[in-house]
Design an enzyme around this catalytic site. Structure first.
Site, PDB file in Angstrom:
ATOM      1  N   SER A 224      44.215  39.448  42.809  1.00 33.00           N
ATOM      2  CA  SER A 224      43.547  40.567  43.477  1.00 33.00           C
ATOM      3  C   SER A 224      43.396  41.753  42.510  1.00 33.00           C
ATOM      4  O   SER A 224      42.794  41.604  41.448  1.00 33.00           O
ATOM      5  CB  SER A 224      44.321  40.945  44.744  1.00 33.00           C
ATOM      6  OG  SER A 224      43.552  41.793  45.569  1.00 33.00           O
TER       7      SER A 224
ATOM      8  N   ASP B  48      37.226  34.367  51.880  1.00 31.51           N
ATOM      9  CA  ASP B  48      37.924  35.626  51.585  1.00 31.51           C
ATOM     10  C   ASP B  48      37.044  36.809  51.976  1.00 31.51           C
ATOM     11  O   ASP B  48      35.905  36.929  51.527  1.00 31.51           O
ATOM     12  CB  ASP B  48      38.238  35.681  50.088  1.00 31.51           C
ATOM     13  CG  ASP B  48      39.120  36.859  49.703  1.00 31.51           C
ATOM     14  OD1 ASP B  48      39.373  37.733  50.555  1.00 31.51           O
ATOM     15  OD2 ASP B  48      39.560  36.891  48.539  1.00 31.51           O
TER      16      ASP B  48
ATOM     17  N   HIS C 134      42.214  35.415  51.534  1.00 35.04           N
ATOM     18  CA  HIS C 134      42.510  36.150  50.301  1.00 35.04           C
ATOM     19  C   HIS C 134      43.767  35.630  49.607  1.00 35.04           C
ATOM     20  O   HIS C 134      43.783  35.425  48.393  1.00 35.04           O
ATOM     21  CB  HIS C 134      42.661  37.641  50.624  1.00 35.04           C
ATOM     22  CG  HIS C 134      42.818  38.506  49.408  1.00 35.04           C
ATOM     23  ND1 HIS C 134      41.862  38.573  48.420  1.00 35.04           N
ATOM     24  CD2 HIS C 134      43.830  39.341  49.019  1.00 35.04           C
ATOM     25  CE1 HIS C 134      42.252  39.417  47.478  1.00 35.04           C
ATOM     26  NE2 HIS C 134      43.454  39.885  47.808  1.00 35.04           N
TER      27      HIS C 134
END
Length: 379
Positions: free
Chosen positions: A200, A320, A350
């Site tokens: 991320s 996601d 995610h």
């Protein structure tokens, strides 16, 4: 780009009225520096809930909470903890960086007597830490013969700094370079390949590290990376200008309102529930300066994506809604790496490394290990 940030921009009430002055806007934002109250955790003692409800703005409070919860966390019903390899050697320590901040560091090594194949240095995502779910991920990778090393970024986890505050994204990357350089110099890693792993926001940190020192690494692994702002969530120019103005006046103030996006992170509801035990994660409104720095970082990376030259593995759930999988496709398409792989996981959210079904989690980890094995094997 994390929609956890950008999805809030259009709902920021001070930006809805074009005729309001900057002074009016600052008055609306000035009070938004309070900490969100954490809901009690079911099945946890009153003493632990009291610890979890403390103000975690500063690192000493976060360290006390982690110490109180660490044994409980390892007993949670999660495949990463229940199926952890036996004999993994771990070490925790603090390093003082060039700014005088104490940075939390951790390593996971294969069991004693087993040869280390390579080093994998991890950059965690926004609000996160390397002491909760990643502890289980790291043990899995170490179980295949890799030395895994990680830090908590300044302002997150157990490292010094105001919780959730990123004064400079470049400083975040420079701190990681500083700490990883020390780690790469450890005796057990002499003459071994070195890989970066970013998740991320940590994907943006890892990309920044690579762009700052292009020849220092042997490969780059990105899980659901934050590396470009999708057009459908890019803030309007007026909102962005107001945000930048506000970040100079109240850099530590928090964006309002806060949206609960937990349903978008974890595909498996039972694993989503376990996030409550990650008490030192930053789960409050995004601070103004942090939001601007994240936006600037993605813009900078987007402009330099054609300089990404390392062997590259990108992993992304195709469902996601936090970081856009089409952005990973953009990165894969425009990176100049001669060795690049994109893996999209059907239905994945995610948190593909910790929030999916057990089978899918181990599929992703096995894909990482297989990719590493193919690049450290003698040729």
């Amino acid at each position: 780009m994390d929609r956890a940030l950008t999805s809030r921009f259009d709902t920021l009430s001070p930006f809805r009225y074009r005729h309001r002055s900057s002074l009016t806007i600052t008055r609306r934002f000035a009070p938004a520096i309070v900490c969100a109250k954490r809901s009690p955790i079911d099945g946890v003692s009153d003493e632990l809930n009291l610890i979890a409800s403390q103000n975690f703005d500063q690192a000493p409070a976060r360290r006390r909470a982690r110490s109180a919860f660490v044994d409980l966390q390892l007993q949670l019903d999660h495949c990463l903890f229940k199926k952890a390899p036996i004999g993994i050697r771990t070490e925790e320590w603090y390093e003082r960086n060039s700014k005088g901040e104490q940075i939390f560091c951790k390593s996971w090594l294969p069991k004693s007597g087993e040869q280390i194949k390579a080093a994998v240095c991890f950059c965690h995502g926004y609000g996160s830490t390397c002491t909760f779910f990643f502890d289980g991920i790291a043990k899995q990778i170490a179980g295949f013969g890799y030395g895994v090393y990680a830090i908590d970024h300044p302002g997150f986890g157990l490292s010094d700094g105001l919780h959730g505050h990123i004064p400079s994204f470049d400083d975040l990357a420079e701190n990681a370079i500083e700490q990883f350089t020390k780690m790469k110099g450890r005796p057990e890693l002499r003459n071994l390949p070195r890989f970066l792993l970013g998740q991320s926001m940590g994907g943006a940190v890892a990309l920044k590290i690579h762009l700052k020192e292009p020849q220092a690494w042997d490969g780059l692994i990105l899980a659901a990376p934050m590396c470009k702002i999708s057009e459908d969530v890019k803030p309007p120019p007026l909102v962005l200008k107001a945000l930048i103005l506000m970040s100079t006046l109240f850099p530590k103030a928090k964006l309002f309102p806060k949206r609960d996006l937990s349903d978008f992170f974890f595909r498996d509801p039972s694993k989503r529930k376990l996030c409550e035990y990650d008490v030192i994660c930053y789960d409050d409104q995004t601070r103004l300066k942090t939001a601007v720095e994240l936006l600037n970082a993605t813009r900078d990376i987007e402009m330099q994506v054609d300089k990404v030259s390392l062997p590259l593995l990108i992993l992304h759930g195709d469902a996601d809604k936090v970081t856009d999988p089409t952005v990973s496709k953009f990165l894969h398409e425009h990176a100049i790496s001669q060795d690049k792989t994109l893996k999209l996981y059907p239905g994945g959210y995610h948190c593909i490394l910790e929030g999916d079904t057990d089978e899918n989690i181990f599929t992703v980890i096995n894909d990482i290990v297989a990719w590493l094995d193919a690049r450290v094997a003698p040729k």
